[in-house]
Enzyme design. Sequence first.
Site, PDB file in Angstrom:
ATOM      1  CG  HIS A  68      72.443  81.908  70.317  1.00  9.31           C
ATOM      2  ND1 HIS A  68      71.805  82.538  71.361  1.00  9.31           N
ATOM      3  CD2 HIS A  68      71.719  80.788  70.075  1.00  9.31           C
ATOM      4  CE1 HIS A  68      70.742  81.828  71.728  1.00  9.31           C
ATOM      5  NE2 HIS A  68      70.667  80.769  70.955  1.00  9.31           N
ATOM      6  CG  LEU A 119      71.248  84.433  76.086  1.00 11.32           C
ATOM      7  CD1 LEU A 119      71.226  82.993  76.580  1.00 11.32           C
ATOM      8  CD2 LEU A 119      70.569  84.526  74.718  1.00 11.32           C
ATOM      9  CG  HIS A 259      72.799  75.728  71.462  1.00  9.15           C
ATOM     10  ND1 HIS A 259      71.858  76.715  71.554  1.00  9.15           N
ATOM     11  CD2 HIS A 259      73.970  76.298  71.850  1.00  9.15           C
ATOM     12  CE1 HIS A 259      72.434  77.838  71.982  1.00  9.15           C
ATOM     13  NE2 HIS A 259      73.707  77.611  72.165  1.00  9.15           N
ATOM     14  CD  GLU A 407      67.852  98.184  90.592  1.00  4.16           C
ATOM     15  OE1 GLU A 407      67.675  96.972  90.310  1.00  4.16           O
ATOM     16  OE2 GLU A 407      67.660  98.628  91.744  1.00  4.16           O
TER      17      GLU A 407
END
Lengths: 663, 663
Positions: A68, A119, A259, A407
């Site tokens: 971002h 993320l 942010h 995984e």
Amino acid sequence: MSIPDLSPLANAIRFLSIDAIVQAKEGHQGVPLGMAEIATALFTQHLKFNPADPTWPDRDRFVLSNGHGSMLLYSLLYLTGYERIPIDEIRRFRELGSRCEGHPEFDPASGIEVTTGPLGQGIANALGMAVAEAYLNARFGAELVDHYTYAFVGDGCLQEGVGQEMISLAGHLRLSKLILFWDDNRITDDGSTELSISEDVAERFRVAGWHVIEVDGHDIEAVSQAITAARWDTRPSMIACRTVIARGIERLQGLRGGHSGRLHPEDADAARRALDWPHPPFEVPAPVLGAWRDAGRRSQGDYDAWQQRFAALPPSQRAEFQRVLEGRLPAGWREVLAEYKRRALAAETLPSGITISAEINDMLSEVLPERMVACADLEAPMSHKRRLKAFSSDDRSGAYVHCGVREHVMGSLANGMAAHGGIIPLSLTYLAFSDYERPAMRMAALMGLPVKFVFSHDSIGLGKNGPTHQPVEILASLRAMPNMLVLRPADAVEAAECWEIALEHRSGPVTLVFARQALPLVRAAHAGDNLSRRGAYLLADAAGGPRAVTLIATGSEVILALQARALLQAEGIPTAVASMPSWELFDAQDAAYRASILPPGGARVAVEAALRFGWDRYLGERGGFVGMTGFGASGPADALYEKFGITPAAIAAEAKRCLSSQS
Amino acid sequence: MSIPDLSPLANAIRFLSIDAIVQAKEGHQGVPLGMAEIATALFTQHLKFNPADPTWPDRDRFVLSNGHGSMLLYSLLYLTGYERIPIDEIRRFRELGSRCEGHPEFDPASGIEVTTGPLGQGIANALGMAVAEAYLNARFGAELVDHYTYAFVGDGCLQEGVGQEMISLAGHLRLSKLILFWDDNRITDDGSTELSISEDVAERFRVAGWHVIEVDGHDIEAVSQAITAARWDTRPSMIACRTVIARGIERLQGLRGGHSGRLHPEDADAARRALDWPHPPFEVPAPVLGAWRDAGRRSQGDYDAWQQRFAALPPSQRAEFQRVLEGRLPAGWREVLAEYKRRALAAETLPSGITISAEINDMLSEVLPERMVACADLEAPMSHKRRLKAFSSDDRSGAYVHCGVREHVMGSLANGMAAHGGIIPLSLTYLAFSDYERPAMRMAALMGLPVKFVFSHDSIGLGKNGPTHQPVEILASLRAMPNMLVLRPADAVEAAECWEIALEHRSGPVTLVFARQALPLVRAAHAGDNLSRRGAYLLADAAGGPRAVTLIATGSEVILALQARALLQAEGIPTAVASMPSWELFDAQDAAYRASILPPGGARVAVEAALRFGWDRYLGERGGFVGMTGFGASGPADALYEKFGITPAAIAAEAKRCLSSQS
């Protein structure tokens, strides 16, 4: 230029980011303003790269995992001189068609090594890049491959499970050339990190065997020294950078709004005054830009030396290195598959679907040294290990990565290997657990990375382990994913064909699914041709008259369709069977071919031990389906097929029902 | 019976497990044989439970997170006297129809608190149960709710990202009544754990704020003392139990094959000799079974005292407790939704889709104190916080759980809350990141748990954040999931209706998806009826003649369909618009109703800013589709709709193309 003079360079990042975000009316200033000094330290003092040749194979890799903060990356690419990121692209940040998209999108020619945004993916990709580097270094020597992988990472990436898996696995593998920079700003989208985390993040890395250095992230010299220390250490390094989010915007810095709170022109003006930056928007003063461009040329010596070493290689070694980096397949690989087909046709019995894949891969080992296999600790897929050595902290020449029961990072590291280049990555687990790595599979599809996602235990045919382990909706969910090629072979011949297709396929990932149970041969005829390449083909034509009905099946259900055909033919109903290992390949055929397989208006029954979802596109008005209608159950495979009505008799009955419907 | 005498009880577990696995010819002996003493310590000395009333609300919860060791659980349930698990069910382990399935399947009446098998889910469910317990304890007091949550866990669960997220979040929330038992046997399916992990697992827990006790897992007294210590500690506890996998089978114990290597009758014989267990298969000697049955009655006093306290409550409090435990909705909840509809109809402008959902939830807060909201740290979904307090380590009365950027554990903890009972859990993030919690969503669907999975940012309409954040295939992938009800409302009226449906729906999870962008009102008419309940309904009928074409749309695209209808009507083409908030609900209607919405043979165009995948079932031979054909792009929403051709003009053109095709 001495280190103390670098702060104008950091401010150049800062103001390009502010100006672009003000102009776009949205964006995330937290990262570029908070990490400007860190980026300056890395890009001007350490990173080995060449903006004039962005895809130089031995460049250091740089991943902005907190994607971002994309304006940080775009600023760096413009400032250091990447041709494809001129100032005009930055002015168009977040506009349709700009290379400066909301989040960085995979474009190595522009210096964007991977797509980041979801993320945790970026640092897991970085792990894959570091594994690829270590393997290629072992294979080709440090003259050709000897680079670092750096990643910037925020709190979000580290909270994600995939991030935690990455920390654990990278520490275990002791990948010393992997260096993370943690933007420790103590703020997330939600507010203070204290709302959701109490643990000492640095300590969590240390427990996993990482080298951790804590620095002031706004002290360029301290960061640079930390990088030097990190490069020398024999463990992977995490540089914990204490930062102030959105530093430079007084109204927001250090706060939650830092942010991605909306930036206004007044914020930009105030920042210009506060930081003594009198230059107009999008203008970087010539000395600062010059210093940045010098930084972009800093690795020229390394670059030239590398080119000389490369040119001096024996031609065969040079060609082999070029081949694997470009992803071209070696001579002889097709012959291996043809040989496997011959052996399978001559075999008296054939093993389980997944073991067929393992045998094919075993034979490919010798011709495809660029293949690396990542496996999530399960017995059946592990059959793909065979002659491979483990890639480990003390042996980088092994091509098999024991991922543990992780995984998600397995899929993401496979993406990182593919993005690095020089590797054909396989990722292996049970199909039911593909959901655990699905976010990585989506990123492979979005980036168009040639990763081979291989799965066993592809249906209720796995039996007694029950519904948790039995995929029923998963084929549909993967077929629904754009740019994902899904292959479900019916037997050893189709398996060899599907592996041929998978290896040829370079424009995106492939999903190959295999049965746990044995797959008897169904394709003795035309075994010399790769019929799977058309997605679907007639395995058995109708006999005794014009075709009345077409049975369409995939994988382990093809043999049931053939048995149903025998029942129908015995009743005088001319029945064809189409084997359909891939929807995507069939959809790509021309209309005439598709009509030859599925004649318009004809009765059709699709057979698959999975849900109907998605099949209607092939069924038409007189179509039927035999398969699952919900989750599976625990019991022997035969009993389950019977219980759920996936039998030759049920298929024949459904065919007759369709035949009796109006055309 | 004093502690030293308990080893025969552990061996009873051991031999029931061996006998069942030998008989089934497959199974996982590693866990039941390795954890038999641990289970004996817990079930005979500490666990509060009543096999005669398995769903007693204040029972301790027990989760076998390493669910492949299912025979451990079945043995315990039989031995302690659960009526639904008699010895005959154990004899039929893994046979079709047995309650003793390959992995434990959710069945509280049999003592199976959650389905486990996919690794990591169980401990994350246990976290949710502990959160539910703490919240209900704060709400109803310790007289009614005061129990522990215990979970057994193997290396696999702890390697999984979701397990790591759970460790971090549980430590942060300081859930002192959550106690894990780690089966530290140093073996996984793949071989030694050293192949894939180097970190000190106990230390990783300590970093996260856990209380860790290390014991010999075969020393019943030591384990029991550890449990006592764990119960007293104010942090969540992890009891690291050093064990020998498959203990008792000499050929396999401590080795990789111990996990699930095939057991033969000879192995059982050898174990009987070695452990001095002369009893025939499936027979537990009377004194041992008697001791186990006594253990099953151990909590009778607690149980009776609880029943007395419950009976002594004021009727209204008793009724309220019963209501929430049974999942019944309170008086007045429908009126809240009706009131919201009225306000929405009177509003001058309406906010974004996700904010509409937040407003509805805000109004519901007062009537639904059993609703808990879990959110993965994103701004738009966070709007669902509003008046809610945070659930935190020092305030258990908060109904909002800050999950951090940990979507996977968020979903799994919501499942755990639902399985616990007394809570209506919501799980909130962006739709693109549903993939991160998809394994949890699948488990909710498989268990039939009434979790509300709520998502914002449901299409390209989110705009500039680009393709990583734009779902295109995700609606299809969720509609493909059995027992998952997917709702995509078009405006505030439908949003209220969909929330009504979601709250009524108790037999499985619901996915509610909302736009980031504003959703103008499209449904002024019949706002008093819940038309969404039929899945699809005619929002606008054809005018000026018999219906020529039907446009079918969902969510934010319904208004585009209405605009396209205006264009078509203006050209004299009688056009109907069906709004279709839910496929599953529409499919459940009778044929006549479905035909009234989609007349057989009629021209139809589906409109959705997502892929066509799955839509063909509604389109017929004269159907068309307007939507996405691949991943999205970064740019303003309007520009994206234009670029991808999702516009009224494009819809009208597609309708005319369909009309011109032969019927």
